[in-house]
Design an enzyme around this catalytic site. Structure first.
Site, PDB file in Angstrom:
ATOM      1  N   HIS A 185      24.778  -4.966  -6.388  1.00  0.00           N
ATOM      2  CA  HIS A 185      26.013  -4.699  -5.663  1.00  0.00           C
ATOM      3  C   HIS A 185      26.154  -3.191  -5.559  1.00  0.00           C
ATOM      4  CE1 HIS A 185      30.221  -5.466  -4.409  1.00  0.00           C
ATOM      5  NE2 HIS A 185      30.358  -4.238  -4.849  1.00  0.00           N
ATOM      6  N   CYS A 186      26.261  -2.695  -4.367  1.00  0.00           N
ATOM      7  CA  CYS A 186      26.294  -1.254  -4.171  1.00  0.00           C
ATOM      8  C   CYS A 186      27.688  -0.803  -3.751  1.00  0.00           C
ATOM      9  CB  CYS A 186      25.285  -0.859  -3.096  1.00  0.00           C
ATOM     10  SG  CYS A 186      25.125   0.908  -2.884  1.00  0.00           S
TER      11      CYS A 186
END
Lengths: 498, 145
Positions: A185-186
């Site tokens: 998850h960025c």
């Protein structure tokens, strides 16, 4: 009428409530599926654009890129065009377009979210879990072992989505969705990176590496030329503050971004995900290249082509499809801040018949003892987050000591958000390394995004907090929130330093 | 037309007796493939060979959608060069095959399964996780209106 009935039974059919009498718009307007989506996502443009709920860092990313590029075009390009060549702003422009387009596509594309199961399907899976286990060896409950290319792969059961996760799928607790081929998850792009948007993400970081290096090189050239022609470097710096700003920004980001690009190039070449690399899923004594990764094509070129140029899979969540009007679950509607939309306008016979059909289905599920009556009426396709007290009676205590794998990171104190490698790579923007390196970029600036968002269920415990200390002490799922993520092998413990 | 009426009659009048789910087969990796094992609940309803043929055709269609070959590489490279903006205007190969699959399932339902009191649901409506087969109670099927 016939057409109306047929379409209403078909969950993807567009139901036209214009046949009933006009009411307030809230009640009669056909609602789209994104409005009742159970995950923690935000939707814009009537469901065309999807983002994670916590997307505050995305404007910062965009802002940094636009400001730096803007300063470059405004202050450095005129000098360089006159002294060198006109190609410089052209190349810069092309790179800028690539960077921004890739970034927006990474952020706004569905990463490969798997829709949650319908009650019937979940009940069927539960039945299979209970009746299986005739062999002498009993794997831990809620896991299934399969063979992929002669490699044993464990499929874990997701309590939130009520299904066995396909291989390479992981549940992101930031977005509360199972994502196929989950990478990480960025927060910089404000979204998960998964099967559908990995190529955009890779294109973004590679083009950003080139763009940053290009700007850095041009600014250095500019200042060098000025200092040669003028009265030295210090004066050149004083006369060109914009260039100094660009220099500083580029200098600090270039290490992170180049490192990240290199890391992801390695992942693409060996058909791995960040998630698998951190957890060491396919490590063997023979070394990383010869690992037991069952998904690799054993050829770097083929791996690259398959990952980056393979067919583009479709979005499975059908954000813009219409819901049948009377099947909006009231609890979810309340969460969305709208009035509960119950089937009040039953004057139409066709809606009544459909309701009866669905009620029968629902009752038969209840009778199987799997859905307590306290659960609000759930429409097919709308899976509520089940509260702890209304969980399925099948005990889940022996699911193994779970760890909440928040956003794909493993079980250690790795700051979440962008979980990165522990392979000794320098601390990079989007991949925060393990304990040894000083956290930078993504990890260092994690604080704002590490808080739990205020969510629907008031009972959501701090298992969803990204506080690593708490995660290590996470208890078994039997008495806490349903959305416990079955983390991977607890023997991983802290991030292994390879 | 008669077949279409049959399908609609099914959904109007018949009650759902049960649902059977055919799960995904992951033995070949993450490609989309469904198990071809014949579910025992359908033994009294449909011919085994017919069912297996339907599943094989379905699997072949999904394999065609996900095939990695010259055409998909070309599409991917072209997309990369245009910064993936062609996805906004062009329908991908996968989407084209999905439409083909939807037509195939509709045709199978109308010709084979609806007269037997069964209904296949397109897997894309279930997130490509399962093939859901709804078994309707065996009453007033085919008795037109």
């Amino acid at each position: 009428m016939k057409n109306c009935e047929y379409q209403q039974i078909d969950p993807r059919g567009i139901s036209t409530p214009s046949s009933t009498q006009p009411c307030t718009e809230n009640v009669q307007r056909p609602r789209r599926k994104w409005e009742v989506f159970p995950g923690k996502n935000r939707f814009y443009c009537d469901g065309r654009i999807i983002l994670a709920r916590q997307n505050g860092i995305l404007p910062l990313t965009l802002g940094l890129i636009i400001v730096t590029s803007g300063l470059f075009f405004a202050f450095d390009c005129p000098f360089l065009v006159t002294h060198l060549t006109v190609c410089i702003p052209v190349i810069g422009g092309v790179l800028f377009v690539f960077v921004v387009t890739s970034l927006l596509q990474t952020s706004f594309t569905d990463p490969g979210i798997l829709p949650r199961t319908l009650p019937d399907e979940a009940a069927d899976i539960e039945k299979q879990i209970d009746t299986s286990g005739s062999s002498t060896y009993h794997p831990p409950p809620r896991t299934k072992e399969i063979l992929i290319n002669q490699q044993v792969v464990k499929l874990k059961y997701c309590f939130t989505c009520k299904m066995f996760r396909p291989p390479r799928t992981s549940h992101c607790s930031m977005c509360d969705n199972c994502v196929e081929r989950f990478d990480h998850h960025c927060p910089w792009v404000g979204n998960c990176v998964g099967k559908r948007n990995y190529r955009f993400f890779y294109s973004f970081i590679v083009s950003l590496s080139f763009h940053t290096s290009f700007i850095f090189g041009c600014v250095v050239t500019h200042l060098t030329l000025r200092s040669q022609g003028g009265n030295g470097l210090v004066l050149a710096l004083q006369e060109n503050p914009a260039s100094v700003v660009e220099l500083v920004i580029c200098f600090f980001s270039i290490w992170s971004i180049l490192g990240l690009s290199g890391f992801h190039t390695y992942l693409v070449a060996f058909n791995l995900t960040t998630n698998e690399d951190i957890k060491g899923s396919w490590l063997s004594k023979r070394g990383a290249e010869d690992s037991g990764n069952p998904y690799t094509y054993d050829n770097i070129f083929t791996n690259c082509c398959a990952t980056l140029c393979g067919p583009m899979p479709p979005s499975l969540i059908d954000r813009r499809g219409f819901l049948p009007p009377e099947d909006i679950p009231p609890a979810v509607a309340v969460d969305m801040g709208r009035p509960p939309f119950l089937a009040k306008n039953d004057t139409n016979m066709c809606t009544q018949r459909t309701k009866d059909l669905l009620e029968r289905v629902f009752r038969s599920s209840e009778l199987q003892g799997l859905w307590p009556t306290g659960t609000p009426k759930t429409a097919p396709g709308q899976e509520l987050r089940v509260r702890p007290e209304s969980r399925s009676p099948a005990p889940s205590s022996s699911a193994g000591p779970p760890t909440s794998s928040c956003s794909g990171s493993a079980d250690g104190p790795l700051p979440t958000g962008c979980s990165g490698s522990a392979n000794g790579f320098p601390p990079t923007g989007c991949s925060s390394s393990a304990n040894v390196h000083p956290p930078t970029g993504c990890s260092g600036r994690q604080a704002p995004s590490m808080e739990c968002p205020p969510v629907n269920s008031s009972k959501r415990p701090s298992l969803h907090s990204n506080n690593p200390a708490f995660r290590l002490a996470s208890p078994s799922p039997s008495f806490t929130h349903n959305t416990i993520i079955l983390g991977d092998a607890p023997d991983m413990g802290f991030i292994p330093l390879h | 037309m008669a077949n279409a009426h049959n399908l609609q009659d099914l959904q109007h009048q018949a009650a759902v007796a049960s649902k059977v789910y055919v799960q995904r087969d992951y033995n070949s990796g993450t490609i989309c493939r469904f198990q071809t094992k014949f579910p025992s609940e359908l033994e009294s309803r449909v011919d085994r060979q017919q069912f297996e043929e339907t599943m094989h055709t379905l699997n072949n269609l999904y394999a065609e959608a996900e095939k990695i070959g010259g055409k998909s590489y070309l599409e991917g490279c072209l997309a990369c060069m245009t910064a993936y903006t062609i996805f906004l205007c062009m329908e991908t190969h996968y989407e084209k095959v999905l439409k083909k699959i939807a037509r195939f399932i509709k045709e199978q339902n109308e010709k084979i399964y609806a007269p037997l009191g069964l209904l296949l649901t397109d897997p894309i409506e279930r997130g490509l996780r399962v093939v859901e087969i709804t078994i309707f109670e065996d009453r007033s099927i085919g008795s037109g209106r």
